[in-house]
Design a protein around this motif. Structure first.
Motif: not given
Length: 808
Positions: A279-286
């Motif tokens: 779910l995360n991308h570079n420690g972030r989620f949308n």
């Protein structure tokens, strides 16, 4: 023709594959609603698992018709995977299909044709004529309703009804596989009907059995050795199931809760969907939270998902995103509408939508008739047709082949007239665990027997990976609820076990401005921008969607360095307007519009105030009133430069702001007064008298600021260089000063740190600014008295006349 033993894999191959299975076990929760991730196994491991299950069952009362289960060595071409024998004679076959999507008749018919065509070449694959034979289909996921009905049926009629399809597929299969195409028995046959005649009587007498994910999960449930061979159970520190029971007993027992088996049973009422991506991308989620219900939600999610103008794609690209709507966002008949949007969307998506009240007949239809498109998360439960429920949907789409819609049913409705479900859903991404929580389930205390709070707690304790937990709270409320705020604090305590974030969406519209503007937002968060507004709660802190009317807030979230708070890295607000969604107004414009709604014109105010206030709000909402920030700042701080001011201050000083706005609307109602949009001059109105006299009008109310300080600020303003119209100020503060005219030479009266100004001094402005101050309560007395002889024009004529006297 081969001997049956020649068609079986050697035992040493099973040993080798079982060792590989141990090394490549997919993660699974030990306590679960029995839905193990069979689709995450390899093909060989799935076949070997079925072989082990049936060997473990052999000889039991229900499985006495065979004594051994062995894998085949040519399953890929022969169309069979595991053969069941009794005293060395084949009595059944298990066809293993490890597809992630649901299997239907179009996928099944070629497979069974392939098997029985091979049986023509190798008769020992099946039992002799007149003897019982079983064809078992084992799938990693599920099947369509049509295939399930077919396999659950008996008799030749079900085959005869599809004879033409079987003939077409049998011919295709024969021509596809070299072994069949070049065999002496089949080489000269070019008709599908002739092919089917070879095996039709034997196939139609076969007993068929279907094993779907839930069936296989039940078969494995009490076989710990088999389960642990093929799945890496997510347990605390690798603890056994029994050790976890002791752990839960010790931890929860000290809090006066039910113990041991009760908690194990509760944890087993969680249906886990295993998602093979991060779910995360570079420690972030949308995420995107959608506020509102009915048509506004339809339009909003269409705008978010429908391509090529997808707002979600515009901001987040092809990365996986979550959309959450409130628990009464849409009605039950809108499933097809949402499903089509998800089908057409070309990137990974999780969409949660609450559909409010649903009758039992509708739930039964979803359970029994639509299994190819809807996943019923509690197969053992059948809803009562005469009862009502609150339900919702949760779509998970990774690709066109991997799309599911899970049916959610509220487990703890506060409405005693409603029936309830039993199982909750958990989406286990590789890096994050996501919990869709519907309506009143969120506010059920941990002492409740089916508490969602408690399930999340148990899930945290079980997860050896210690993944963060994201809670999707789909709610519906039209007032501030103490239970909601209390539940926030309860969930706040979960952060002691792992990272926890709450994403909340409300389908109602909160009117209790004193506590909540709405309950759509993120918890716990640290406010980094003006797009959101801070939640009025202490534990945990949170950010709310600023707009209380329908709209959406798209945000990129991340955990801060401590791991205890999520940060709104980027946010993109949208509003519903005129049957579409558009980028929202500035934070100041949103707050000004909403504060006008909070303090409307009252019945004791004259018509001009009502009409002008409506016009002003429409100007703000249309985006035409471009100086909202300067406008509201000046109603509180007047001409004072540089005072700390955030959009939230508009709400905090709402009474002062709107007391001023009502007075300004009354003054605006005369034809020779208009709103000022420029940012470089003071005042909110420009007045031009019939004789040509021009002045700006400033309304200024601040009940915490003394009028002496206000007067000092005006003197400082008058000292600034540059040409400026005269300023007429209507004010209200602490204390009272009679009508006064202010000139720059008078500054020394207020601030002893400045020397008194002298005319002809080099610091004396060439073009002096002037201000004339009057009480705003005088304006209030005009628009609060229904006296036709009093009008805005007569008031301003009187003010100008008095101003002339002060100017002398």
């Amino acid at each position: 023709m081969k001997d049956l033993r020649e068609l079986l894999l050697k035992p040493k191959q099973d040993v080798a594959d079982r060792k590989k299975a141990l090394k490549k076990r997919p993660n699974a929760f030990a306590f679960d609603a029995g839905q193990l991730p069979f689709e995450r196994l390899g093909d060989a491991q799935f076949e070997l698992l079925l072989s082990d299950i049936y060997n473990a069952l052999a000889g039991s009362d229900s499985h006495s018709w065979y004594d051994s289960a062995r894998r085949m060595n040519d399953g890929a071409d022969g169309g069979r995977d595991v053969i069941l024998t009794h005293q060395g004679v084949s009595v059944g076959i298990i066809q293993c299909k490890r597809l992630k999507s649901n299997i239907g008749l179009p996928q099944f018919i070629p497979e069974i044709c392939k098997f029985f065509l091979n049986s023509v070449l190798e008769p020992k694959l099946i039992s002799a004529d007149g003897k019982e034979f079983f064809y078992i289909l084992a799938v990693a996921e599920s099947t369509t309703a049509a295939l399930m009905t077919f396999l659950d049926g008996t008799g030749v009629e079900r085959f005869d009804a599809l004879r033409s399809t079987f003939e077409e597929e049998a011919l295709k299969v024969k021509n596809k596989y070299v072994k069949l195409k070049e065999s002496d028995e089949l080489k000269g046959i070019s008709s599908g009907a002739q092919l089917c005649d070879l095996f039709w009587a034997r196939m139609t007498a076969t007993k068929t059995i279907l094993h779907r994910k839930e069936d296989l999960s039940r078969l494995v449930a009490d076989k710990d050795k088999i389960k642990s061979t093929y799945f890496k159970l997510d347990t605390v520190g690798g603890a056994t199931t029994h050790e976890i029971e002791i752990l839960l007993n010790n931890v929860l027992g000290t809090r006066g809760l039910s113990r041991g088996a009760g908690d194990v049973e509760l944890a087993s009422k969680i249906r886990t969907a295993y998602i093979d991506c991060n779910l995360n991308h570079n420690g972030r989620f949308n995420v995107a939270v959608v506020q509102g219900s009915g048509n506004s939600v339809e339009v909003t999610i269409r705008g978010l998902l429908e391509e090529p103008d997808s707002k979600l794609k515009h901001h987040f690209g092809s990365r996986v995103s979550i959309i959450i709507c409130g628990s009464s966002a849409l009605t039950a008949d809108k499933w097809s509408f949402c499903n089509k949007l998800v089908e057409d969307y070309t990137s990974p998506i999780v969409l949660m939508v609450g559909c409010g009240y649903v009758d039992g007949l509708t739930l039964l239809k979803w359970k029994n008739e639509d299994q190819e498109s809807k996943v019923w998360i509690d197969p053992e439960w059948e809803p009562a047709s005469g009862c009502n429920y609150r339900a919702g949907w949760c779509w998970v789409k990774l690709s066109d082949e991997e799309k599911k819609c899970y049916i959610l049913v509220e487990n703890n409705p506060l409405d005693a007239e409603l029936d309830h479900g039993n199982v909750s859903l958990r989406l286990a991404f590789e890096d994050v665990v996501v919990w869709p929580i519907l309506g009143d389930d969120f506010v059920a205390p941990i002492s409740e027997s089916k508490s969602q709070l408690r399930r999340v707690y148990l899930g945290q304790r079980e997860d050896a990976l210690l993944r963060p937990n994201v809670l999707l709270v789909s709610h519906n409320t039209n007032a501030a609820e103490a239970s909601f705020e209390s539940s926030l604090s309860d969930y706040h305590a979960l952060r002691q076990n792992s990272k926890v974030a709450l994403v909340v969406s409300n389908s109602g519209q909160v009117r209790d401005y004193g506590v909540w503007k709405n309950v759509t937002g993120f918890f716990p968060t640290a406010e980094l921008s003006n797009i959101t507004t801070k939640a009025p709660t202490n534990s945990p802190c949170g950010n709310l969607m600023r707009r209380i009317s329908p709209g959406a807030l798209l945000a990129e979230l991340a955990w801060d360095s401590t791991g205890h708070t999520i940060v709104v890295c980027r946010a993109f607000p949208y509003r519903f307007k005129d049957h579409g969604i558009y980028s929202d107004l500035s934070a100041e414009e949103v707050e000004l519009s909403q504060i006008i709604s909070k303090y409307p014109a009252t019945v004791d105010m004259t018509v001009p105030v009502h009409s002008e206030l409506e016009i002003l709000q429409e100007l703000v909402e249309s985006g035409a009133f471009q100086a909202s920030g300067v406008f509201t700042y000046s109603t509180i701080h007047g001409v004072k430069p540089g005072a700390a001011f955030l959009p939230n201050h508009i709400y905090d000083h709402g009474e002062c702001v709107m007391g001023t706005v009502h007075a300004l609307c009354y003054l605006k109602s005369q034809s020779n007064t208009h709103w000022r949009y420029e940012r470089y001059c003071s005042g909110q109105l420009t007045y031009v008298s019939d004789s040509g006299y021009t002045a700006n009008i400033l309304g200024w109310s601040n009940y915490t600021y003394s009028v002496r300080s206000m007067e000092a600020d005006i003197v400082d303003w008058a000292k600034q260089p540059g040409e400026h119209p005269e300023l007429i100020v209507f004010w209200k503060g602490k204390g009272r000063i009679p009508d006064v005219g202010i000139k720059p030479s008078e500054r020394g009266r207020f601030n002893i740190t400045y020397a008194a100004d002298e005319e002809n001094n080099i610091t004396y402005p060439t073009l002096a600014r002037k201000a004339f101050v009057f009480g705003i309560d005088e304006v209030e007395s005009y628009y609060s008295e229904l006296d036709s002889s009093k009008s805005p024009s007569s008031l301003m004529e009187d003010i100008v006349a008095r101003k002339e006297k002060l100017d002398v």
